[in-house]
Design an enzyme around this catalytic site. Structure first.
Site, PDB file in Angstrom:
ATOM      1  N   GLU A   1       0.824  -1.207   0.000  1.00 26.64           N
ATOM      2  CA  GLU A   1       0.000   0.000   0.000  1.00 26.64           C
ATOM      3  C   GLU A   1       0.865   1.266   0.000  1.00 26.64           C
ATOM      4  O   GLU A   1       0.607   2.212   0.745  1.00 26.64           O
ATOM      5  CB  GLU A   1      -0.951  -0.002   1.206  1.00 26.64           C
ATOM      6  CG  GLU A   1      -1.959  -1.134   1.171  1.00 26.64           C
ATOM      7  CD  GLU A   1      -2.942  -1.090   2.329  1.00 26.64           C
ATOM      8  OE1 GLU A   1      -4.133  -1.364   2.103  1.00 26.64           O
ATOM      9  OE2 GLU A   1      -2.526  -0.770   3.461  1.00 26.64           O
TER      10      GLU A   1
ATOM     11  N   GLU B   1      -6.673  -7.610  -0.901  1.00 23.84           N
ATOM     12  CA  GLU B   1      -7.261  -7.599   0.436  1.00 23.84           C
ATOM     13  C   GLU B   1      -8.746  -7.264   0.307  1.00 23.84           C
ATOM     14  O   GLU B   1      -9.109  -6.118   0.067  1.00 23.84           O
ATOM     15  CB  GLU B   1      -6.580  -6.562   1.352  1.00 23.84           C
ATOM     16  CG  GLU B   1      -5.163  -6.899   1.743  1.00 23.84           C
ATOM     17  CD  GLU B   1      -4.580  -5.892   2.731  1.00 23.84           C
ATOM     18  OE1 GLU B   1      -5.365  -5.108   3.322  1.00 23.84           O
ATOM     19  OE2 GLU B   1      -3.347  -5.882   2.908  1.00 23.84           O
TER      20      GLU B   1
END
Length: 574
Positions: free
Chosen positions: A156, A230
Site C-alpha cells: 500500500e 485484500e
C-alpha cells in the site's frame, strides 16, 4: 508459473482464479497452523496469503529469528503439504495493525534515516535483512517445486509516498536473490497511481464497491487482470472503541459479485489471530488509537480458530461457482478451567533491579535511544525544589504513571485533552519517577516514526532538571521472588498456578483487574484494559499449557479489587 494473458491469470497455461485467505503465522502458535490451513482449504480456497513482519524476524539489528512462531519456512511447507498455494508479502512495511507496521523500532535510533524511501541508509538495512530472508524462499517457489506463486512489492505504498525508485529496489532485490516469480503491488483504488509500477501487476484492496474499484483500475491500467489482494470482510478493534462486526449477509453479497465477475480474491482476514506480547500497532489520526490484543477481525474463523456463520455463508456462495470440499469436522476448541488464586504478589519496584537494565544520561532518552523496543521504561530524577511545579505531558508517550517520593500522584495519557500537569513537591529534595508504557507504535500514515517513552526532557516549573536514571523493563524476565514487601505501590505482579490436563484453549478473564499484561509459563499473552474495552478476555492457546503446575502471572499497572482470575471457555469482545 503464474502469468497473465488476456486480462486473466494463468497457472501452467490454464486459466486460474486465485481464491486465497489471509493468515498470519506470527499471530498463531505453530501447533495450530495445520488446523487453520485445513479449514482454509475446506472453505474452497486454493491459496494462503501471509505478511512477513521484519521486526518479528530481526528484533535487534543483526539478530535474526526464524524458529518457533517465526519459522516461516515451516509454515510454507505445511501449506504445501495441505495442498495450498502461497502468496508472500515480505515488504519491510506490512501495516497489518502490527507494531510499527512491521518496521523494527531500532531504525528510529538513526535520526537521519528516511523510512520507506530510496534513502541509502534505509535501503542498506533492508538489504541486510533481505540477505537473510529472501534466500529462504527460492526453493519454495512454484517452478522449483514449491507452493509460492506470487510475491508483493512493498505494501500500500501509494497511501504513503511516491518514490518509484524505492519500489524498483524491491524488483532488483528479488532478482538479486533469484526469486523469479509473479510480482504485484496492492493499494486502495484511490492510491494506485502513486503505488504502482508500469511493468508490475496492480491489485486492489477494498471491502465493497467492486465495480467502481475496478473501473478505477481499468482507467489507470487498461487490460489489467482483476484481483482483490485484500477483501476486507471485517475490521480491527482499538482500545476504548466498539467491537466491529460485519454481517455474513453483507460479506456474502460482495463475494457473490466477485465470483460472478471471475475476480481473484484474497479474504483479509480468513483467520486473524492474536497480537501476543507487545506487538499490537496503533492508528494515529485525530488522536491515537492503539489496537487491542485480539486480532479477531470478525473474520471467517474466530481468534481461537472456530468456524463462524460468516465462514458458512461464504462457503455457500463459493459452492455455486466452484467445487468445495466437504465440511470440516471440528473438535473441542476451548475449556473452562475455573478459578485461579493469585496468592503471591510483589511490587514492580521491589524487583526492579532484577527485571530491568539501567541506563544513565544527562537528559531522559526515548525508548529507542536506549535500545528498548517494547514494554515499560521507568524514568527517575531528583527535583531540588519545593512547591507546585507544572509541566506539559505531551512529551510522555504513551501512558505515564507519575510518582513523587515513592507516592503515586497521577496518570497521563497521550490522548489527554488537558496536557498541563501540576505536581506538588513537599521537600527541598524530591525523587520524581515516571513509569512510561509504550502502548504500540503507529502502523499507518504520517506518524510511522513514532518515538516512545519520555521523548524529551520535562520543562518542569520553568526549568529543566538534569541527570536521569532509566530502567528498561522489557518483560523478557519475570520476577522470581515474591516475598519482598518494601513497596506496596503498583504496578504489581500477581502469580498463581493451575493444572490443565486436557491442554486445550481457554480464555483469561481478568475481571477486577484494571490494566496490564498476562503471562502463561513465561509467554506474554498480551495486554488487557478492562476499563477501556472492547476486549474483556485474553485468548490462551492450549499448546502453551502443561498438564500440571502452569504458572500464570498478571502484571497489574494500576489497581485491583481481586486476587483471582477466571479461565473460561468463551471470548468476550464488546
Amino acid at each position: 508459473m503464474l502469468t497473465v494473458k488476456n486480462e486473466s491469470f494463468y497457472l501452467e497455461d490454464k486459466p486460474f482464479q486465485i481464491l486465497s485467505g489471509g493468515m498470519h503465522y506470527f499471530r498463531t502458535v505453530p501447533e495450530h497452523w495445520e488446523d487453520r490451513l485445513l479449514k482454509l482449504k475446506a472453505l474452497g480456497l486454493n491459496t494462503v496469503e501471509t505478511y512477513i513482519p521484519w521486526n518479528f524476524h530481526e528484533p535487534k539489528k543483526g539478530e535474526f529469528h526464524f524458529s518457533g512462531m517465526a519459522d516461516i519456512e515451516r509454515f510454507i511447507e505445511l501449506a504445501h503439504t495441505v495442498g495450498l498455494y502461497v502468496i508472500l508479502r515480505p515488504a519491510p512495511y506490512i501495516c497489518a495493525e502490527w507494531e510499527m507496521g512491521g518496521l523494527p523500532s531500532w531504525l528510529l535510533k538513526h535520526k537521519s534515516l528516511v523510512m520507506r524511501s530510496s534513502h541509502r541508509s534505509f535501503l542498506k538495512h533492508v538489504e541486510d535483512y533481505f540477505a537473510e530472508l529472501l534466500p529462504k524462499f527460492k526453493k519454495h517457489l512454484y517452478h522449483n517445486g514449491g507452493p509460492v506463486i506470487a510475491m508483493q512489492i512493498e505494501n500500500e505504498y501509494g497511501a504513503y509516498g511516491n518514490d518509484l525508485a524505492y519500489l524498483d529496489f524491491f524488483k532488483e532485490q528479488y532478482q538479486k536473490h533469484e526469486l523469479d516469480t509473479f510480482l504485484f503491488t496492492s493499494d486502495g483504488p484511490d492510491f494506485i497511481k502513486q503505488g504502482s509500477l508500469p511493468d508490475v501487476t496492480t491489485t486492489l484492496n477494498f471491502g465493497s464497491r467492486v465495480e467502481e474499484s475496478f473501473d478505477a483500475l481499468e482507467a489507470f491500467k487498461p487490460g489489467s487482470p482483476k484481483m482483490v489482494a485484500e477483501f476486507w470482510i471485517g475490521w480491527f478493534d482499538y482500545w476504548s472503541g466498539e467491537h466491529t462486526v460485519r454481517s455474513e449477509e453483507d460479506v456474502a453479497s460482495v463475494v457473490k459479485e466477485i465470483m460472478e465477475k471471475n475476480i481473484s480474491v484474497n479474504f483479509y482476514m480468513f483467520h486473524g489471530g492474536t497480537n501476543f506480547g507487545f506487538m499490537n500497532g496503533a492508528n494515529h489520526y485525530d488522536i491515537y488509537y492503539p489496537t487491542i490484543t485480539s486480532y479477531d477481525y470478525d473474520s471467517l474463523l474466530t481468534e481461537g480458530g472456530a468456524i463462524t456463520e460468516k465462514y458458512k455463508a461464504v462457503k455457500k456462495v463459493l459452492s455455486e461457482y466452484t467445487d468445495v470440499p466437504e465440511d470440516f469436522q471440528e473438535t473441542q476448541t476451548a475449556k473452562e478451567y475455573g478459578t485461579v488464586d493469585l496468592s503471591e504478589s510483589v511490587s514492580l519496584f521491589d524487583v526492579l533491579e532484577d527485571i530491568s537494565t539501567k541506563v544513565e544520561h544527562i537528559v531522559p532518552l526515548a525508548m529507542e535511544d536506549i535500545d528498548q523496543a517494547y514494554g515499560y521504561t521507568l524514568y527517575r530524577t531528583t527535583v531540588n525544589r519545593q512547591g507546585e511545579l507544572k509541566f506539559n505531558s505531551g512529551t510522555i508517550r504513551d501512558r505515564g504513571f507519575i510518582y513523587v517520593n515513592g507516592q503515586y500522584i497521577t496518570t497521563t495519557y497521550i490522548n489527554d485533552t488537558e496536557k498541563m500537569v501540576t505536581l506538588d513537591f513537599p521537600d527541598n529534595v524530591n525523587t520524581l519517577e515516571i513509569l512510561v508504557e509504550n502502548m504500540g507504535r503507529a502502523n499507518y500514515g504520517e506518524h510511522l516514526t513514532d518515538l516512545k517513552g519520555l521523548i524529551k526532557n520535562l520543562w518542569l516549573g520553568e526549568q529543566y532538571f538534569f541527570h536521569w536514571e532509566m530502567f528498561k523493563v522489557e518483560m523478557n524476565h519475570l520476577p522470581e521472588a515474591y516475598e519482598l514487601s518494601q513497596y506496596l505501590r503498583f504496578p504489581k505482579f500477581f502469580r498463581g498456578y493451575f493444572d490443565a490436563a486436557e491442554g486445550v484453549d481457554t480464555y483469561v478473564d481478568t475481571h477486577g483487574f484494571t490494566k496490564g499484561n498476562v503471562f502463561i509459563n513465561g509467554f506474554n499473552l498480551g495486554r488487557y484494559w478492562n476499563t477501556a474495552g472492547p476486549q474483556q478476555r485474553l485468548y490462551l492457546p492450549g499448546p502453551l499449557l502443561k498438564k500440571e503446575n502452569n504458572e500464570i502471572v498478571v502484571l497489574e499497572l494500576e489497581n485491583t479489587t481481586t486476587d483471582k482470575i477466571q479461565l473460561l471457555d468463551q471470548p468476550k469482545l464488546g
